[in-house]
Design a protein around this motif. Sequence first.
Motif: not given
Length: 423
Positions: A205-212
Amino acid sequence: MGLAVCVALLFTAACSANSTRESTGSAPTATTPSASPALRTIDPAALQAAVDETTSELLVPGAMVVLRTPQGDFTSVTGTTLRGAESPPSADTYFRIASNTKTMTAAVIVLLAQEGKLRFTDPVSRYVPGVPNGENITIAELLTMRSGLYNYTDAPELAATLDADPTKAWTPQEVLAIAFRHPPDFPPGTEFAYCNTNYALLGLVAEKIDGTSLARIFQERLFGPQRLHQVMLPAIDSTSIPDPYSHGYMYGGSAFALSDFPYPPAMQAAARAGTLEPIDYTNQNPSYATAAGGAIATATDLATWIRALVEGRVFSADHQRQWLDSAQPEDPTKPDGQQYGYGISRQRFGPTASMYYHGGELPGFNSFIGHDPDNNVTLVIWTNLTLSLDGDHTANVLLLKVLDQIYPGLALAPPAAPTPTTR
């Protein structure tokens, strides 16, 4: 798997420790101010004796205790970071922190909510496709271990693969595929069950939102702002730990840590007789635990981190309150028992003693980080033996001995079956 050791402290028999063994640890940095009524006057020699005696009884090769109180900072060291060598640990020795990583993954999610990039009530299906019943599992339920999803570290096939190929690089999708092959344990929101699957999903979820990558998210959102220079999330293909580091040991295969299987009597007898040596798990690839327990750190930086987290240096005032209030009883019939919230546990273990804390366990290492905001006490413990031969989580046993040195009037005993951190 002990990616997150829950420390349920029970009021039964008081813990005490006396030892004539010579201390191998370092002296405290300060001891002059007297203790408050809620705290004992810390006796460095008694603290060191408790650490020495306990680790000797548990056959722990090496251990580190960092204690910060209004009386000063105390460091107790015992043993070695490498069996067969004289290599004492220090507060700046790197080790695998296992499920203490969850405090960081949860902190990122809370920061994203603070920025309005997600809501705790959002379904996980909004960010990660293919989650069974994902449209009915909220971000909050993942954070608080109430999703009902199967815990992938309980799967026998995971332990078997780790032992057959310890350097294998795992993606979150691979461990989630293991979880999703098993039916859910209960409907979302109806029960508490410690589950690493939840945090594997939160990392995505964190990677999806922050894109990294999650490693970069940790560095930019947490480690940089909090000036933590000795914490890192290793690359997926990394099996090494920066120098100086501790080796990590455990008797038997990975399943003993991942699924909490008891040691067979014959194995216990052989280990006590010295005919069975513990296995060095230092370079097992931790990528199967990344967001749930993959980070590496030192006791020094973990002490700084848990205090900053509890004292409100990471979130805004409003989201700090939400984070604190997220801790709810794991067992509704025991409202005064252990609580779990957004990547944090809370327990009151005396009239004037309580802590926000987390634990960490994976093959080779066991640890505890906690902060008591009422008495300004910070405590970090790590050991380089996952389980004692009796099946006790070694840092938990040591924790009870150390707490008895800090707080007066405690009557503490470890639970019969603590919840492991990696599970």
